[in-house]
Write an enzyme that holds these catalytic residues in place. Structure first.
Site, PDB file in Angstrom:
ATOM      1  N   HIS A 294     -20.214  32.764  14.082  1.00 48.81           N
ATOM      2  CA  HIS A 294     -21.036  31.736  14.730  1.00 48.81           C
ATOM      3  C   HIS A 294     -20.221  30.439  14.762  1.00 48.81           C
ATOM      4  O   HIS A 294     -19.810  29.927  13.716  1.00 48.81           O
ATOM      5  CB  HIS A 294     -22.324  31.541  13.917  1.00 48.81           C
ATOM      6  N   HIS A 337     -25.748  25.742   5.435  1.00 48.29           N
ATOM      7  CA  HIS A 337     -24.685  24.767   5.198  1.00 48.29           C
ATOM      8  C   HIS A 337     -25.218  23.437   4.689  1.00 48.29           C
ATOM      9  O   HIS A 337     -26.400  23.132   4.794  1.00 48.29           O
ATOM     10  CB  HIS A 337     -23.842  24.559   6.456  1.00 48.29           C
ATOM     11  N   GLU A 343     -28.414  15.295  10.574  1.00 46.44           N
ATOM     12  CA  GLU A 343     -28.815  16.121  11.717  1.00 46.44           C
ATOM     13  C   GLU A 343     -30.307  15.950  11.992  1.00 46.44           C
ATOM     14  O   GLU A 343     -31.152  16.389  11.209  1.00 46.44           O
ATOM     15  CB  GLU A 343     -28.504  17.591  11.452  1.00 46.44           C
ATOM     16  N   TYR A 352     -37.375  27.439  18.657  1.00 52.60           N
ATOM     17  CA  TYR A 352     -35.980  27.386  18.216  1.00 52.60           C
ATOM     18  C   TYR A 352     -35.644  28.676  17.485  1.00 52.60           C
ATOM     19  O   TYR A 352     -36.397  29.139  16.627  1.00 52.60           O
ATOM     20  CB  TYR A 352     -35.773  26.176  17.303  1.00 52.60           C
ATOM     21  N   HIS A 367     -32.243  16.762   8.580  1.00 55.26           N
ATOM     22  CA  HIS A 367     -31.497  17.260   7.437  1.00 55.26           C
ATOM     23  C   HIS A 367     -30.424  16.224   7.143  1.00 55.26           C
ATOM     24  O   HIS A 367     -29.491  16.037   7.924  1.00 55.26           O
ATOM     25  CB  HIS A 367     -30.897  18.628   7.741  1.00 55.26           C
ATOM     26  N   HIS A 373     -29.499  23.274   4.373  1.00 48.89           N
ATOM     27  CA  HIS A 373     -30.457  23.763   5.363  1.00 48.89           C
ATOM     28  C   HIS A 373     -29.869  24.970   6.076  1.00 48.89           C
ATOM     29  O   HIS A 373     -28.717  25.334   5.873  1.00 48.89           O
ATOM     30  CB  HIS A 373     -30.838  22.661   6.365  1.00 48.89           C
TER      31      HIS A 373
END
Length: 440
Positions: A294, A337, A343, A352, A367, A373
């Site tokens: 990803h 992470h 963010e 989402y 976050h 998160h």
């Protein structure tokens, strides 16, 4: 919707030097110079500078405007209440928790009358508009149009993301119709007014340091992400209207108003490269991995406001549009992470992918710096057992993120129940299971 707004014509290209005249006044732009002794149609010449006069040519931004009456013609500024709009970050205690807000309220037409400016409420931010470094994030909820008044932000640029309801935005340089799944940017010092046809809601990112840029593409090459040609700039349009008109001016985080007897939207012609613009997020060219793993969300950056530290943004505007996912041998959702960036996420429509439940359109999450998160427990379990075949993800969905190198402070309003805090947000990870098998 007003038919004439649907038929608006735009100029195309990010950062180009444009010239535009209202067709009712052909040849309104002076020829071969900026400030003739007498301008065509007896207009006044006025320069709007978005950078220092001596900024390098490649970054210099300014526009010459030709208007019926100069902007200087107004009564003195007087302070007014700022409501829930603030750039003061020292009024509340730090809070590093994962934050989620339910959909922010949209005032009903039965409630108190609120226009775009009245409905602004700051959620979080950092920095100082006096020293020209920082950013803030607000939401707006409004049920009426701005009548005979305009807003001017002397502190920085505004990036507006409608979530519910279209915005008919009149600026000094022309008009824009901005619908959900579109965005617009109105730069520092440009006066604008917002009209609506239904109660509306959305998000606003304000940056103090610099203007927004297209991100560098690096190894991606010359094409991809947001194409410069898809950014739309309004064309000149004026109204010659005598009336009691108010300009609300944001300066050093506070609001002031000045009165005048004539509409400020009286620019007949203009030329330059400092102008508001809109962009349809559905035109974004998605780039992603076609093998394993990803990739970082930076590949979804639409616009960036860079800091003085290379590769680090005061604020990035990032989107997560519908796309194909084809990675093999990979945990496909966003990985867990902790990040040195802040963010803030919002959801324009749909669900989402990493938090299908709980995160709702019109709501938000934050976050903070180094707060862990990632996907919720259900998403994680599914991703660990899914058959990894090519599939469409985020179909009929559009989420976005304001990402910043700044450590955002929450406002008092955003930490109250009236802001719709989801106090159970942390529970979306509480059912994560231990899969550790230990040494053989």
């Amino acid at each position: 919707m007003h038919a004439d707004w649907e038929d608006l014509k735009y100029l195309n290209g990010f950062g180009n030097h444009f010239e535009s005249e209202d067709p009712r006044c052909p040849n309104a732009l002076p020829k071969n110079q900026n400030t003739p002794q007498n301008c065509p149609y007896d207009l006044y010449a006025e320069q709007l500078s978005g950078t220092a006069f001596t900024a390098p040519r490649e970054t210099n931004q300014r526009t010459w405007i030709y208007r019926i009456l100069p902007a200087v013609l107004h009564e003195p500024f007087s302070p007014i209440k700022s409501g829930l709009l603030t750039n003061r970050w020292d009024l509340s205690e730090p809070n590093p928790n994962q934050m989620r807000w339910k959909p922010f309220s949209i005032p009903s037409t039965k409630d108190e009358k609120k226009d775009f400016l009245d409905g602004l409420a700051t959620v979080c931010g950092a920095g100082d508009p006096c020293s020209r470094h920082g950013a803030s994030i607000s939401i707006y909820g409004c049920n009426s149009s701005m009548d005979n008044r305009a807003f001017c932000n002397a502190d920085g640029d505004l990036l507006i993301v409608p979530q519910h309801g279209s915005l008919r935005i009149t600026t000094e340089l022309g008009r824009m119709l901005v619908k959900p799944q579109e965005i617009c940017v109105i730069q520092q010092g440009i006066r604008f007014s917002v009209a609506i046809d239904e109660p509306s809601r959305g998000y606003v990112l304000e940056v103090f340091d610099d203007h927004f840029h297209l991100p560098n593409l690096g190894p991606i090459g010359a094409n991809g992400l947001a194409n410069p040609r898809d950014f739309e700039i309004p064309t000149a349009w004026y109204e010659d209207r005598d009336c009691d008109f108010t300009v609300v001016h944001k300066y050093q985080g506070s609001l002031f108003e000045s009165k005048r007897k004539h509409s400020c939207f009286d620019v007949v012609a203009w030329h330059g490269n400092y102008a508001p613009y809109k962009y349809d997020l559905r035109k974004f060219v998605v780039v992603n991995s076609v093998s394993i793993d990803h990739l970082d969300p930076s590949i979804f950056t639409v616009l960036t406001c860079p800091s003085l530290k290379p590769g680090t943004a005061v604020a990035d505007f990032v989107i997560f549009p519908p796309r194909w996912s084809v990675q093999e041998h990979t945990f496909r959702p966003p990985y867990y992470h902790r990040n040195c960036m802040s963010e803030f996420m919002g959801l324009i429509t749909g669900k989402y992918e990493a938090k299908a439940e709980g995160f709702q359109a019109g709501g938000a999450t934050l976050h903070s710096c180094m707060t862990p998160h990632g996907p919720d427990a259900d998403c994680c379990e599914k991703a660990m057992t899914d058959e990894l075949k090519p599939m469409r993800i985020a179909e009929n969905s559009l989420a976005f993120m304001f990402e910043s190198s700044l450590s955002f402070a929450l406002t008092k309003w955003s930490m109250t129940t009236s802001a719709g805090i989801d106090h159970d947000y942390f529970k979306c990870w509480s059912s994560l299971k231990k899969h550790f098998t230990g040494p053989k």
